[in-house]
Design a protein around this motif. Sequence first.
Motif, PDB file in Angstrom:
ATOM      1  N   PHE A  71       0.855  -1.192   0.000  1.00  0.00           N
ATOM      2  CA  PHE A  71       0.000   0.000   0.000  1.00  0.00           C
ATOM      3  C   PHE A  71       0.889   1.239   0.000  1.00  0.00           C
ATOM      4  N   GLY A  72       0.344   2.336  -0.484  1.00  0.00           N
ATOM      5  CA  GLY A  72       1.073   3.589  -0.489  1.00  0.00           C
ATOM      6  C   GLY A  72       0.218   4.730   0.018  1.00  0.00           C
ATOM      7  N   VAL A  73       0.848   5.687   0.695  1.00  0.00           N
ATOM      8  CA  VAL A  73       0.165   6.919   1.102  1.00  0.00           C
ATOM      9  C   VAL A  73       0.994   8.099   0.589  1.00  0.00           C
ATOM     10  N   MET A  74       0.302   9.158   0.225  1.00  0.00           N
ATOM     11  CA  MET A  74       0.985  10.351  -0.269  1.00  0.00           C
ATOM     12  C   MET A  74       0.425  11.588   0.418  1.00  0.00           C
ATOM     13  N   LEU A  75       1.305  12.322   1.062  1.00  0.00           N
ATOM     14  CA  LEU A  75       0.938  13.596   1.678  1.00  0.00           C
ATOM     15  C   LEU A  75       0.754  14.624   0.570  1.00  0.00           C
ATOM     16  N   VAL A  76      -0.421  15.282   0.516  1.00  0.00           N
ATOM     17  CA  VAL A  76      -0.709  16.250  -0.546  1.00  0.00           C
ATOM     18  C   VAL A  76      -1.362  17.498   0.047  1.00  0.00           C
ATOM     19  N   GLN A  77      -1.325  18.543  -0.768  1.00  0.00           N
ATOM     20  CA  GLN A  77      -1.961  19.813  -0.401  1.00  0.00           C
ATOM     21  C   GLN A  77      -2.889  20.211  -1.531  1.00  0.00           C
ATOM     22  N   ASN A  78      -4.138  20.561  -1.190  1.00  0.00           N
ATOM     23  CA  ASN A  78      -5.072  20.948  -2.249  1.00  0.00           C
ATOM     24  C   ASN A  78      -4.948  22.439  -2.573  1.00  0.00           C
ATOM     25  N   ARG A  79      -5.757  22.893  -3.498  1.00  0.00           N
ATOM     26  CA  ARG A  79      -5.642  24.288  -3.961  1.00  0.00           C
ATOM     27  C   ARG A  79      -6.036  25.290  -2.875  1.00  0.00           C
ATOM     28  N   GLN A  80      -6.758  24.815  -1.867  1.00  0.00           N
ATOM     29  CA  GLN A  80      -7.136  25.700  -0.757  1.00  0.00           C
ATOM     30  C   GLN A  80      -6.064  25.722   0.335  1.00  0.00           C
ATOM     31  N   GLY A  81      -4.979  24.996   0.123  1.00  0.00           N
ATOM     32  CA  GLY A  81      -3.900  24.960   1.101  1.00  0.00           C
ATOM     33  C   GLY A  81      -4.100  23.935   2.196  1.00  0.00           C
ATOM     34  N   GLU A  82      -5.151  23.107   2.081  1.00  0.00           N
ATOM     35  CA  GLU A  82      -5.427  22.098   3.101  1.00  0.00           C
ATOM     36  C   GLU A  82      -4.541  20.877   2.888  1.00  0.00           C
ATOM     37  N   ALA A 280       3.868  -3.298 -14.783  1.00  0.00           N
ATOM     38  CA  ALA A 280       4.383  -1.932 -14.765  1.00  0.00           C
ATOM     39  C   ALA A 280       3.214  -0.947 -14.848  1.00  0.00           C
ATOM     40  N   GLY A 281       3.247   0.066 -13.997  1.00  0.00           N
ATOM     41  CA  GLY A 281       2.182   1.060 -13.971  1.00  0.00           C
ATOM     42  C   GLY A 281       1.076   0.741 -12.994  1.00  0.00           C
ATOM     43  N   GLU A 282       1.093  -0.471 -12.405  1.00  0.00           N
ATOM     44  CA  GLU A 282       0.040  -0.872 -11.471  1.00  0.00           C
ATOM     45  C   GLU A 282       0.457  -0.709 -10.008  1.00  0.00           C
ATOM     46  N   CYS A 283       1.694  -0.263  -9.770  1.00  0.00           N
ATOM     47  CA  CYS A 283       2.164  -0.090  -8.392  1.00  0.00           C
ATOM     48  C   CYS A 283       1.538   1.163  -7.771  1.00  0.00           C
ATOM     49  N   ALA A 284       1.634   1.250  -6.443  1.00  0.00           N
ATOM     50  CA  ALA A 284       0.965   2.336  -5.722  1.00  0.00           C
ATOM     51  C   ALA A 284       1.529   3.701  -6.065  1.00  0.00           C
ATOM     52  N   ALA A 285       2.859   3.826  -6.152  1.00  0.00           N
ATOM     53  CA  ALA A 285       3.474   5.145  -6.338  1.00  0.00           C
ATOM     54  C   ALA A 285       3.023   5.843  -7.625  1.00  0.00           C
ATOM     55  N   PRO A 286       3.068   5.190  -8.804  1.00  0.00           N
ATOM     56  CA  PRO A 286       2.584   5.875 -10.009  1.00  0.00           C
ATOM     57  C   PRO A 286       1.104   6.247  -9.924  1.00  0.00           C
ATOM     58  N   LYS A 287       0.304   5.384  -9.303  1.00  0.00           N
ATOM     59  CA  LYS A 287      -1.126   5.693  -9.160  1.00  0.00           C
ATOM     60  C   LYS A 287      -1.312   6.976  -8.350  1.00  0.00           C
ATOM     61  N   LEU A 288      -0.574   7.089  -7.246  1.00  0.00           N
ATOM     62  CA  LEU A 288      -0.718   8.247  -6.356  1.00  0.00           C
ATOM     63  C   LEU A 288      -0.308   9.544  -7.045  1.00  0.00           C
ATOM     64  N   LEU A 289       0.844   9.524  -7.695  1.00  0.00           N
ATOM     65  CA  LEU A 289       1.326  10.732  -8.369  1.00  0.00           C
ATOM     66  C   LEU A 289       0.374  11.150  -9.493  1.00  0.00           C
ATOM     67  N   HIS A 290      -0.080  10.173 -10.292  1.00  0.00           N
ATOM     68  CA  HIS A 290      -0.957  10.492 -11.427  1.00  0.00           C
ATOM     69  C   HIS A 290      -2.266  11.118 -10.937  1.00  0.00           C
ATOM     70  N   TYR A 291      -2.829  10.555  -9.871  1.00  0.00           N
ATOM     71  CA  TYR A 291      -4.078  11.094  -9.329  1.00  0.00           C
ATOM     72  C   TYR A 291      -3.868  12.523  -8.807  1.00  0.00           C
ATOM     73  N   ALA A 292      -2.747  12.732  -8.108  1.00  0.00           N
ATOM     74  CA  ALA A 292      -2.466  14.065  -7.571  1.00  0.00           C
ATOM     75  C   ALA A 292      -2.364  15.089  -8.693  1.00  0.00           C
ATOM     76  N   TYR A 293      -1.628  14.763  -9.753  1.00  0.00           N
ATOM     77  CA  TYR A 293      -1.468  15.701 -10.867  1.00  0.00           C
ATOM     78  C   TYR A 293      -2.807  15.980 -11.549  1.00  0.00           C
ATOM     79  N   ALA A 301       5.078  14.326   0.009  1.00  0.00           N
ATOM     80  CA  ALA A 301       5.895  13.194   0.472  1.00  0.00           C
ATOM     81  C   ALA A 301       5.087  11.920   0.290  1.00  0.00           C
ATOM     82  N   MET A 302       5.772  10.783   0.289  1.00  0.00           N
ATOM     83  CA  MET A 302       5.054   9.517   0.154  1.00  0.00           C
ATOM     84  C   MET A 302       5.798   8.409   0.893  1.00  0.00           C
ATOM     85  N   ALA A 303       5.088   7.330   1.135  1.00  0.00           N
ATOM     86  CA  ALA A 303       5.678   6.140   1.754  1.00  0.00           C
ATOM     87  C   ALA A 303       4.836   4.938   1.357  1.00  0.00           C
ATOM     88  N   GLU A 304       5.479   3.769   1.289  1.00  0.00           N
ATOM     89  CA  GLU A 304       4.781   2.529   0.949  1.00  0.00           C
ATOM     90  C   GLU A 304       5.066   1.485   2.021  1.00  0.00           C
TER      91      GLU A 304
END
Length: 563
Positions: A71-82, A280-293, A301-304
């Motif tokens: 599993f992977g988690v990614m710390l993100v910030q939305n456009r409202q700064g949250e 390839a492409g099915e791992c957590a890290a690419p999924k997280l980054l693609h969704y964020a973008y 930041a991220m961790a798995e």
Amino acid sequence: MPSIPTCFTPFNVAIDHHPLPERFTFPFYYQPHPLCIMAAEELQLHLNQQNEWQHNFGLTDDKHNVIGKMFGVMLVQNRQGELGYLAAFSGKLANNNHLPGFVPPVFDMLHQDDFFLAENKIINDLNQKITLLQDNPKRHQLTAQLQELNQAAIAAIEAHRGLMIERRKHRKAQRAELALTLHNQDLQAAELTLNQQSVAEKLQLRDLKLSWDTKIAAVKLELDTFNKVLDSLKLDRKQRSSALQQRLFDQYTFLNANGAQKSLGDIFAATVERTPPAGAGECAAPKLLHYAYRHSLTPLAMAEFWWGTPPKSQVRRHGQFYPACLRKCQPILSHMLEGLKVDPNPLLENPADDKQLTVIYQDEHLLVINKPAEFLSVPGKNISDSVHTRIIRDFPSASGPIIVHRLDMSTSGLMVIALNKQTHELLQKQFIQRSVTKRYVALLDGQLSTTLGDEGSISLPLRGDLDDRPRQLVCHEHGKNADTRWQIIANQGEYTKVFLYPKTGRTHQLRVHCAHVQGLNLPIMGDDLYGVRGTRLHLHAESLSFTHPVSGKPLHFQLDADF
């Protein structure tokens, strides 16, 4: 317009006291940021408590269809700064690509209306037809009949040739006898008869071959009607599979921080393999980054982490953090991280820069040294500084290969060094013949199970992890045999001190044999590959015994660990 980021999860607790990371995580070697640890703990709590879907991680008594997951988690910030986090799983979970709260796949090949399922059904139908033809009783019968006919033909033809040889010898003897008793016309007539017999036998051989060829051709013709259909189906399957694979590669397109897109095929075209490996492409890290973008979320930041029972081959511990895999993820993430400020790659830094080799013993033929932890034995891909380069620098008269045996970069302790080619050959011969005695001391991260006793042996064959070098796998099919004897020195609460006696010298042998569930099931303290990263790997080659290659004198060295 991008859809609302429904997978954005705010933290359940106050996080104001934690400073934000200055740069995004270098995904292939990292210590998880405290906020990523908190996000992972919230996700793990959800995995334990949710009842919306069922997946057997092997954490209960049910051992049917157990599959642990990354599993992977990614710390993100939305456009409202949250601040919040995203969660993802590698591959499928509970036989699904989509589950509440988790980011979706970059491309969903299992969507009911998608081309993949339709084309895959055709390929599966071809597989069934191929299997039916391959297993057809009549085809098996014809194959066996053809083999029997070929063998019978060879036997019959060889038997006839043997008979011809015997008769040829007999005619030769007859000619010699007739030459003594007959003359002129009578001798010529007799010779003619013998020649005619020879010609007749050759014609019989010809007819025999034709007869068998006819029988074989009839069966082969009937068998070919099966095999031509089979070959046609296999060619159709191959072409469809290749086309489907290429179409899939084109559908997997990955964004980066600059907004640029690249397909999976284009990303891997620049690699040595050129073709993306399976998954390839099915791992957590690419999924997280693609969704964020896609949803205008800023990755911070991220961790798995691994959740569940470990796989049989790999060293994976429940709840422990791991870096992204290299073979599948490195090419993809190298593209996706463009435009982000990322932590520097620590693997490019030389950890031995301020360390020195200590000479324990020296003569004109060899050295025995103490290699510090985090010091390469030989030059690496990115770092040239090593025992080899230091010895060449400090002992300019040394010649030959110099390095007789190696210690892992993270392992400290005794190494014997040859100062000339002849010494190297003689020492290496002792290692090959296993007449060298080595003993290591290690601290294991936890208390060793009492069911294992106070000593024992581990035999687990090892090979390199093709998806994640330099990690090693336990592989009973393709691995090289690896044997280790172990002995407990002390069980001291948070750790267990052990002696390790390797009978073989495989890469990471002691580290894997300690950490693997079929070994001691406790990683060595500070093991950044198979355990939890620390100040150092607590593994030390403390004892070394061998015969001096020139004098023949037994040599023994012992150097206690400094941990």
